[in-house]
Design a protein around this motif. Structure first.
Motif, PDB file in Angstrom:
ATOM      1  N   ILE A   1      68.372  40.874  29.679  1.00 33.49           N
ATOM      2  CA  ILE A   1      66.987  41.185  29.211  1.00 33.49           C
ATOM      3  C   ILE A   1      66.672  40.677  27.903  1.00 33.49           C
ATOM      4  CG2 ILE A   1      65.463  43.358  28.629  1.00 33.49           C
ATOM      5  CD1 ILE A   1      66.947  45.249  30.156  1.00 33.49           C
ATOM      6  N   ASN A   2      67.545  40.921  27.229  1.00 32.94           N
ATOM      7  CA  ASN A   2      67.297  40.066  25.676  1.00 32.94           C
ATOM      8  C   ASN A   2      67.175  38.772  25.837  1.00 32.94           C
ATOM      9  OD1 ASN A   2      67.422  42.474  23.992  1.00 32.94           O
ATOM     10  ND2 ASN A   2      69.507  42.669  24.137  1.00 32.94           N
ATOM     11  N   GLU A   3      67.820  37.968  26.758  1.00 31.21           N
ATOM     12  CA  GLU A   3      67.751  36.440  26.845  1.00 31.21           C
ATOM     13  C   GLU A   3      66.582  36.206  27.524  1.00 31.21           C
ATOM     14  OE1 GLU A   3      71.240  35.575  29.265  1.00 31.21           O
ATOM     15  OE2 GLU A   3      72.677  35.284  27.725  1.00 31.21           O
ATOM     16  N   ALA A   4      65.945  37.025  28.310  1.00 33.83           N
ATOM     17  CA  ALA A   4      64.582  36.659  29.031  1.00 33.83           C
ATOM     18  C   ALA A   4      63.638  36.707  27.707  1.00 33.83           C
ATOM     19  CB  ALA A   4      64.208  37.665  30.064  1.00 33.83           C
ATOM     20  N   LEU A   5      63.989  37.880  26.824  1.00 34.31           N
ATOM     21  CA  LEU A   5      62.749  37.915  25.645  1.00 34.31           C
ATOM     22  C   LEU A   5      63.159  36.785  24.639  1.00 34.31           C
ATOM     23  CD1 LEU A   5      63.037  41.873  25.289  1.00 34.31           C
ATOM     24  CD2 LEU A   5      61.097  40.556  26.378  1.00 34.31           C
ATOM     25  N   VAL A   6      64.187  36.417  24.538  1.00 35.60           N
ATOM     26  CA  VAL A   6      64.241  35.063  23.895  1.00 35.60           C
ATOM     27  C   VAL A   6      63.599  33.797  24.268  1.00 35.60           C
ATOM     28  CG1 VAL A   6      66.102  33.357  23.131  1.00 35.60           C
ATOM     29  CG2 VAL A   6      66.507  35.816  22.876  1.00 35.60           C
ATOM     30  N   LYS A   7      63.473  33.646  25.394  1.00 33.11           N
ATOM     31  CA  LYS A   7      62.750  32.536  26.174  1.00 33.11           C
ATOM     32  C   LYS A   7      61.235  32.793  25.813  1.00 33.11           C
ATOM     33  CE  LYS A   7      65.980  31.996  29.758  1.00 33.11           C
ATOM     34  NZ  LYS A   7      65.919  31.903  31.427  1.00 33.11           N
ATOM     35  N   LEU A   8      60.839  33.915  25.700  1.00 33.78           N
ATOM     36  CA  LEU A   8      59.271  34.411  25.689  1.00 33.78           C
ATOM     37  C   LEU A   8      58.896  34.240  24.094  1.00 33.78           C
ATOM     38  CD1 LEU A   8      56.519  34.793  26.915  1.00 33.78           C
ATOM     39  CD2 LEU A   8      57.246  37.314  26.982  1.00 33.78           C
ATOM     40  N   TYR A   9      59.798  34.807  23.386  1.00 34.68           N
ATOM     41  CA  TYR A   9      59.350  35.053  22.092  1.00 34.68           C
ATOM     42  C   TYR A   9      60.232  34.313  20.940  1.00 34.68           C
ATOM     43  CZ  TYR A   9      57.017  39.223  23.684  1.00 34.68           C
ATOM     44  OH  TYR A   9      55.998  40.144  24.113  1.00 34.68           O
ATOM     45  N   GLY A  10      61.115  33.463  21.306  1.00 32.33           N
ATOM     46  CA  GLY A  10      61.882  32.486  20.380  1.00 32.33           C
ATOM     47  C   GLY A  10      62.646  33.072  19.467  1.00 32.33           C
ATOM     48  N   LEU A  11      63.254  34.221  19.780  1.00 32.17           N
ATOM     49  CA  LEU A  11      64.243  35.062  18.793  1.00 32.17           C
ATOM     50  C   LEU A  11      65.648  34.723  19.287  1.00 32.17           C
ATOM     51  CD1 LEU A  11      62.272  38.283  18.583  1.00 32.17           C
ATOM     52  CD2 LEU A  11      62.253  36.830  16.939  1.00 32.17           C
ATOM     53  N   THR A  12      66.550  35.052  18.435  1.00 30.81           N
ATOM     54  CA  THR A  12      68.147  35.169  18.979  1.00 30.81           C
ATOM     55  C   THR A  12      68.192  36.442  19.631  1.00 30.81           C
ATOM     56  OG1 THR A  12      68.785  36.400  17.038  1.00 30.81           O
ATOM     57  CG2 THR A  12      68.630  34.172  16.625  1.00 30.81           C
ATOM     58  N   VAL A  13      69.360  36.395  20.528  1.00 34.20           N
ATOM     59  CA  VAL A  13      69.481  37.449  21.416  1.00 34.20           C
ATOM     60  C   VAL A  13      69.684  38.740  20.711  1.00 34.20           C
ATOM     61  CG1 VAL A  13      71.307  38.424  22.809  1.00 34.20           C
ATOM     62  CG2 VAL A  13      70.903  35.997  23.167  1.00 34.20           C
ATOM     63  N   GLU A  14      70.272  38.831  19.264  1.00 33.93           N
ATOM     64  CA  GLU A  14      70.799  39.722  18.356  1.00 33.93           C
ATOM     65  C   GLU A  14      69.174  40.469  17.741  1.00 33.93           C
ATOM     66  OE1 GLU A  14      72.348  36.950  18.328  1.00 33.93           O
ATOM     67  OE2 GLU A  14      74.224  37.937  19.247  1.00 33.93           O
ATOM     68  N   ALA A  15      68.453  39.271  17.534  1.00 36.81           N
ATOM     69  CA  ALA A  15      67.164  39.686  16.965  1.00 36.81           C
ATOM     70  C   ALA A  15      66.154  40.213  17.847  1.00 36.81           C
ATOM     71  CB  ALA A  15      66.486  38.454  16.345  1.00 36.81           C
ATOM     72  N   ALA A  16      66.473  39.965  19.307  1.00 38.30           N
ATOM     73  CA  ALA A  16      65.385  40.434  20.437  1.00 38.30           C
ATOM     74  C   ALA A  16      65.898  41.731  20.467  1.00 38.30           C
ATOM     75  CB  ALA A  16      65.740  39.602  21.550  1.00 38.30           C
ATOM     76  N   ASN A  17      67.356  41.973  20.567  1.00 38.36           N
ATOM     77  CA  ASN A  17      67.660  43.547  20.982  1.00 38.36           C
ATOM     78  C   ASN A  17      67.159  44.301  19.949  1.00 38.36           C
ATOM     79  OD1 ASN A  17      69.426  45.331  22.354  1.00 38.36           O
ATOM     80  ND2 ASN A  17      70.701  45.211  20.476  1.00 38.36           N
ATOM     81  N   GLN A  18      67.238  44.003  18.685  1.00 37.44           N
ATOM     82  CA  GLN A  18      66.986  45.001  17.335  1.00 37.44           C
ATOM     83  C   GLN A  18      65.277  44.948  17.576  1.00 37.44           C
ATOM     84  OE1 GLN A  18      68.100  43.564  13.908  1.00 37.44           O
ATOM     85  NE2 GLN A  18      67.585  45.343  12.635  1.00 37.44           N
ATOM     86  N   HIS A  19      64.573  43.897  17.656  1.00 33.70           N
ATOM     87  CA  HIS A  19      63.053  43.768  17.780  1.00 33.70           C
ATOM     88  C   HIS A  19      62.469  44.723  18.864  1.00 33.70           C
ATOM     89  CE1 HIS A  19      59.213  42.576  16.352  1.00 33.70           C
ATOM     90  NE2 HIS A  19      59.098  42.396  17.611  1.00 33.70           N
ATOM     91  N   PHE A  20      63.166  44.625  19.880  1.00 37.36           N
ATOM     92  CA  PHE A  20      62.579  45.250  20.966  1.00 37.36           C
ATOM     93  C   PHE A  20      63.028  46.639  21.597  1.00 37.36           C
ATOM     94  CE2 PHE A  20      61.122  40.838  21.355  1.00 37.36           C
ATOM     95  CZ  PHE A  20      59.928  40.958  21.816  1.00 37.36           C
ATOM     96  N   TYR A  21      64.250  46.955  20.800  1.00 39.64           N
ATOM     97  CA  TYR A  21      64.847  48.276  20.989  1.00 39.64           C
ATOM     98  C   TYR A  21      65.527  48.498  22.452  1.00 39.64           C
ATOM     99  CZ  TYR A  21      61.904  49.494  16.866  1.00 39.64           C
ATOM    100  OH  TYR A  21      61.483  49.599  15.760  1.00 39.64           O
ATOM    101  N   VAL A  22      65.810  47.483  23.038  1.00 47.03           N
ATOM    102  CA  VAL A  22      66.439  47.697  24.415  1.00 47.03           C
ATOM    103  C   VAL A  22      67.712  48.293  24.464  1.00 47.03           C
ATOM    104  CG1 VAL A  22      66.965  46.423  26.374  1.00 47.03           C
ATOM    105  CG2 VAL A  22      65.340  45.228  25.142  1.00 47.03           C
ATOM    106  N   GLY A  23      68.582  48.066  23.373  1.00 41.60           N
ATOM    107  CA  GLY A  23      69.863  48.743  23.340  1.00 41.60           C
ATOM    108  C   GLY A  23      69.714  50.259  23.186  1.00 41.60           C
ATOM    109  N   ARG A  24      68.658  50.728  22.093  1.00 43.21           N
ATOM    110  CA  ARG A  24      68.426  51.983  21.872  1.00 43.21           C
ATOM    111  C   ARG A  24      67.838  52.887  23.137  1.00 43.21           C
ATOM    112  NH1 ARG A  24      65.971  52.365  15.923  1.00 43.21           N
ATOM    113  NH2 ARG A  24      66.127  54.752  16.336  1.00 43.21           N
ATOM    114  N   ILE A  25      66.758  52.025  24.017  1.00 44.84           N
ATOM    115  CA  ILE A  25      66.285  52.432  25.089  1.00 44.84           C
ATOM    116  C   ILE A  25      67.290  52.971  26.119  1.00 44.84           C
ATOM    117  CG2 ILE A  25      65.054  52.134  27.036  1.00 44.84           C
ATOM    118  CD1 ILE A  25      62.907  50.590  24.947  1.00 44.84           C
ATOM    119  N   LEU A  26      68.349  51.965  26.423  1.00 46.56           N
ATOM    120  CA  LEU A  26      69.403  52.211  27.198  1.00 46.56           C
ATOM    121  C   LEU A  26      70.369  53.298  26.890  1.00 46.56           C
ATOM    122  CD1 LEU A  26      71.255  51.219  29.723  1.00 46.56           C
ATOM    123  CD2 LEU A  26      72.219  49.548  28.119  1.00 46.56           C
ATOM    124  N   ASN A  27      70.358  53.455  25.560  1.00 45.41           N
ATOM    125  CA  ASN A  27      71.263  54.493  25.035  1.00 45.41           C
ATOM    126  C   ASN A  27      70.744  55.846  25.186  1.00 45.41           C
ATOM    127  OD1 ASN A  27      73.385  55.983  23.657  1.00 45.41           O
ATOM    128  ND2 ASN A  27      72.572  55.641  21.587  1.00 45.41           N
TER     129      ASN A  27
END
Length: 329
Positions: A243-269
């Protein structure tokens, strides 16, 4: 008003208020019960000699054969004019009587000694009992929902519920111009070119998305949105990196930044705590809309179609305070 008739073997009437456990309340004058009724089918009459009462942890169940009087709210009709004004016809509320049949009453405390429970929590207690009944005895024991009433223990006041009306101004404006039509056609073409396996997965995730879209229960809708996202972008249900890698392609962030910015890990939690730990928590409507937007972005990325970047737009909305909504996650 809240009288039921038991029969045909036992011809008498019983006040529904009297069926509530006395131990639930200290002050009946300041208390009420929530009553949900389902009609049962293919339940042999000889199994019911009058009526049976069974107490669960949070609810009382009453099984009976007879007729019931209940209060039905009017069926509202709502029209929204081009100027955004609402025109509502509330309909005519009235007392109704069911046909002779076998019924299951699910009773839960609502207002207890002047303190009112939330509607969502009370409905969850009822849902728990319905799920238990259907699990043990099959769908026919709770085959047809008849009504929900809130009944004051002291007096004849009864409250019913009409259909839920959602405010369309909570959702984004539709942009269905010529570009939108082109996008719709391109999307359909992209799906048609997928392999059979991927095409089936795509149609399945669209169904889960549709289920989530109209589910009025917050936690249930949340889980359905996440299942749609999992089916779309997670080959492994515990690995959010795709998921984060897909968002990286769209938004130009790193994987770690995408995870933090889009809250994917916290949503999964949060999803894991609900599913695996039994966390019972209200789900904010903005969080559901965010999951809808995140799904939309991932769907566009997967199919290689134009993406509106709806997730980012939601994050820029000051009302969408995901960090607060996800604190328990």
């Amino acid at each position: 008003m809240s009288i039921l008739s038991i029969g045909p073997r036992i011809m008498n009437t019983v006040k529904i208020q009297d069926m509530a456990p006395k131990t639930w309340f200290k002050d009946p004058k300041e208390s009420s019960i929530w009553l949900t009724c389902y009609k049962a089918f293919r339940m042999p009459l000889e199994q019911l000699n009058g009526f049976h009462t069974v107490d669960l942890e949070k609810t009382r169940l009453v099984f009976l054969n007879g007729t019931l009087n209940y209060f039905e709210a009017g069926k509202p009709k709502t029209e929204i004019g081009s100027d955004g004004q609402f025109v509502m016809d509330a309909g005519q509320p009235s007392m109704k009587t069911t046909s002779q049949g076998t019924y299951v009453l699910l009773i839960a405390p609502f207002e207890v000694d002047g303190v009112e429970n939330s509607e969502a929590e009370t409905r969850d207690k009822i849902r728990d009992a319905i799920g238990l009944l259907a699990n043990l005895f099959g769908r026919n024991i709770v085959f047809q929902h008849m009504f929900d009433n809130v009944i004051q223990l002291d007096g004849d006041k009864t409250t019913s519920f009409s259909q839920t009306f959602e405010n369309p101004f909570f959702f984004p404006e539709v942009n269905f111009n010529s570009n939108g039509i082109v996008t719709l056609q391109e999307t359909s073409t992209a799906i048609s070119k997928l392999t059979t396996r991927e095409k089936n997965r795509t149609y399945l995730l669209l169904r889960w998305f549709q289920y989530a879209l109209y589910d009025p229960d917050g936690p249930s809708s949340f889980i359905k949105y996440w299942i749609a996202i999992e089916t779309l972008a997670m080959p492994d249900t515990s690995n959010i990196r795709p998921i984060n890698e897909a968002l990286v392609k769209l938004y130009g962030l790193t994987v770690e930044a995408a995870n933090q910015h889009f809250y994917v890990g916290r949503i999964l939690n949060l999803r894991s705590k609900i599913v695996h730990d039994g966390l019972i928590v209200p789900i904010n409507a903005h969080l559901l809309r965010y999951l809808e937007a995140l799904y939309s972005d991932l769907f566009a990325i997967k199919l290689g179609i134009y993406c509106k970047k709806r997730a980012e737009a939601m994050l820029l909305d000051s009302a969408c305070e995901l960090q607060n909504f996800l604190k328990m996650g």
